[in-house]
Design an enzyme around this catalytic site. Sequence first.
Site, short mmCIF file in Angstrom:
data_model
loop_
_atom_site.label_atom_id
_atom_site.label_comp_id
_atom_site.label_asym_id
_atom_site.label_seq_id
_atom_site.Cartn_x
_atom_site.Cartn_y
_atom_site.Cartn_z
CB SER A 85 -0.97 -0.01 1.18
OG SER A 85 -1.94 -1.01 0.97
N GLY A 136 -13.37 -14.25 8.17
CA GLY A 136 -12.80 -13.05 8.79
C GLY A 136 -13.31 -11.80 8.08
CE LYS A 178 -8.81 -5.53 5.84
NZ LYS A 178 -8.87 -6.06 4.49
N GLY A 194 -13.38 -18.87 4.31
CA GLY A 194 -13.01 -17.84 5.28
C GLY A 194 -14.22 -17.25 5.97
NE ARG A 222 -12.89 -14.96 12.89
CZ ARG A 222 -11.72 -14.76 12.34
NH1 ARG A 222 -10.94 -15.76 12.07
NH2 ARG A 222 -11.33 -13.54 12.06
CG ASN A 242 -11.01 -1.39 3.50
OD1 ASN A 242 -11.98 -0.62 3.54
ND2 ASN A 242 -10.37 -1.64 2.38
NE ARG A 279 -8.61 -22.52 11.73
CZ ARG A 279 -7.49 -21.95 12.10
NH1 ARG A 279 -6.36 -22.65 12.08
NH2 ARG A 279 -7.45 -20.67 12.46
P1 NDP Z 1 -8.77 -12.49 9.35
O1 NDP Z 1 -7.63 -12.69 10.28
O2 NDP Z 1 -9.93 -11.66 9.77
O3 NDP Z 1 -9.38 -13.96 8.92
C1 NDP Z 1 -8.52 -15.03 8.62
C2 NDP Z 1 -9.29 -16.21 8.01
O4 NDP Z 1 -8.32 -17.23 7.65
C3 NDP Z 1 -10.28 -16.87 8.96
O5 NDP Z 1 -11.39 -17.35 8.23
C4 NDP Z 1 -9.46 -18.06 9.51
O6 NDP Z 1 -10.24 -19.16 9.89
C5 NDP Z 1 -8.66 -18.45 8.29
N1 NDP Z 1 -7.45 -19.17 8.67
C6 NDP Z 1 -6.33 -18.65 9.22
N2 NDP Z 1 -5.45 -19.63 9.46
C7 NDP Z 1 -6.03 -20.79 9.06
C8 NDP Z 1 -5.61 -22.16 9.04
N3 NDP Z 1 -4.41 -22.51 9.52
N4 NDP Z 1 -6.44 -23.09 8.54
C9 NDP Z 1 -7.67 -22.73 8.07
N5 NDP Z 1 -8.14 -21.45 8.07
C10 NDP Z 1 -7.32 -20.49 8.55
O7 NDP Z 1 -8.11 -11.93 8.00
P2 NDP Z 1 -8.81 -11.09 6.84
O8 NDP Z 1 -10.16 -11.65 6.62
O9 NDP Z 1 -8.67 -9.64 7.11
O10 NDP Z 1 -7.85 -11.44 5.60
C11 NDP Z 1 -7.85 -12.74 5.03
C12 NDP Z 1 -6.88 -12.78 3.85
O11 NDP Z 1 -7.33 -11.93 2.79
C13 NDP Z 1 -5.48 -12.31 4.22
O12 NDP Z 1 -4.56 -13.17 3.61
C14 NDP Z 1 -5.38 -10.94 3.61
O13 NDP Z 1 -4.04 -10.63 3.25
C15 NDP Z 1 -6.26 -11.11 2.36
N6 NDP Z 1 -6.81 -9.81 1.92
C16 NDP Z 1 -6.44 -9.34 0.69
C17 NDP Z 1 -6.92 -8.14 0.23
C18 NDP Z 1 -6.52 -7.64 -1.10
O14 NDP Z 1 -6.69 -6.45 -1.35
N7 NDP Z 1 -6.04 -8.48 -2.00
C19 NDP Z 1 -7.85 -7.32 1.05
C20 NDP Z 1 -8.22 -7.95 2.29
C21 NDP Z 1 -7.68 -9.13 2.72
P3 NDP Z 1 -10.75 -19.33 11.44
O15 NDP Z 1 -11.98 -18.48 11.54
O16 NDP Z 1 -11.02 -20.78 11.54
O17 NDP Z 1 -9.64 -18.85 12.31
#
Ligand code: NDP
Length: 307
Positions: free
Chosen positions: A34, A152, A89, A150, A179, A110, A175
């Site tokens: 960014s 998150g 976020k 996902g 959530r 965001n 997973r």
């Molecule tokens: P969050 O931390 O809010 O959510 C993370 C998600 O990943 C959850 O659903 C979590 O599952 C899952 N996860 C993490 N580790 C594992 C694992 N070992 N096994 C299975 N599931 C797992 O992150 P965000 O939602 O903010 O971001 C998610 C991704 O999207 C990031 O990689 C981020 O870089 C990318 N992103 C890219 C953008 C872009 O502009 N290209 C913009 C926004 C995000 P659980 O609920 O089970 O923990």
Amino acid sequence: MDTLKTYTFSDLEKWDFSGTALAVVGQPIEHSLSPAMHNAWIRSLSAKDPSFANWAYFRFEIPPELLSEALNYFHKQGFLGINLTVPHKVMALDCVCDCSETARRMGAINTLKWMPQGYRGYNTDGYGLEMGIQKAFGKAFEGANVLISGAGGAARAAVVQALQKGAQSIYIRNRSKERLNAMVDNLKDLKGFDRIQCLAVEDIEDSLDALPLEGIYINATSLGLKSGDVLPFDVTALPPKWVVYDMIYNPKQTDLTRLALEQNRQQATGLGMLVHQGARAFELWSEHSVDAGIMEAAAEHALDTNY
Ligand code: NDP
């Protein structure tokens, strides 16, 4: 001040930049493109309009337990705009004085814009994702079948955007069941909620048999950010015409998109999403339209040169 440096909470207390400051805030933050893409746009804009010559975009590594306090400092120091990334976020909703209807529906923020009484929150991720998918595949959400991994902040934005733009069916898997349920509970009042279906991770094979022939798979988990991560989903099990969009943009090719490519599927990483969510954020801060092509070239260059 140095736009290449990673600043921390302690730098905020003695912040003395006299121009208009913007920043991305997250943990980890070192990998963020960014600053490169926003500063490239600021340089281009200020060549035509000198009133932007004193704008600059910085990078801050802030842990979640300090987010609320840090945002108070950012506000006191007059930062006009903040982008929030992993893991802030969702919790940022509790730190703003107001937020847009889209951000409220998504349950995630965001982008923050300075207001006298505090920060107003926005969400430009859904828009960025839609544009990224449109540019990569020429596909719109309207009428599409969408499968999202996902639950998150990024997944929330994806589900709401797909729903609002008229996706025919939206399948979600995550997973953590808790959530996933919490996310879906928050969406119950939205029009078209009955088009959402949760897939259980444990009997996913049965669910996949029932998938439509064409669709868009989106990885909205953080799996793939670190080398050695397992795949978020076995895309080889999808019907052949499904395309694969990985929100992760660094590395340039992820294990997920590589696997999709081996199967001759259309695939893309999240660079387009990053560029368009950033362009929309800058438009909110500056109230000027943005040439996303300049941001994209800067982000690609930063990725290629590992800066
Ligand atoms: P969050 O931390 O809010 O959510 C993370 C998600 O990943 C959850 O659903 C979590 O599952 C899952 N996860 C993490 N580790 C594992 C694992 N070992 N096994 C299975 N599931 C797992 O992150 P965000 O939602 O903010 O971001 C998610 C991704 O999207 C990031 O990689 C981020 O870089 C990318 N992103 C890219 C953008 C872009 O502009 N290209 C913009 C926004 C995000 P659980 O609920 O089970 O923990």
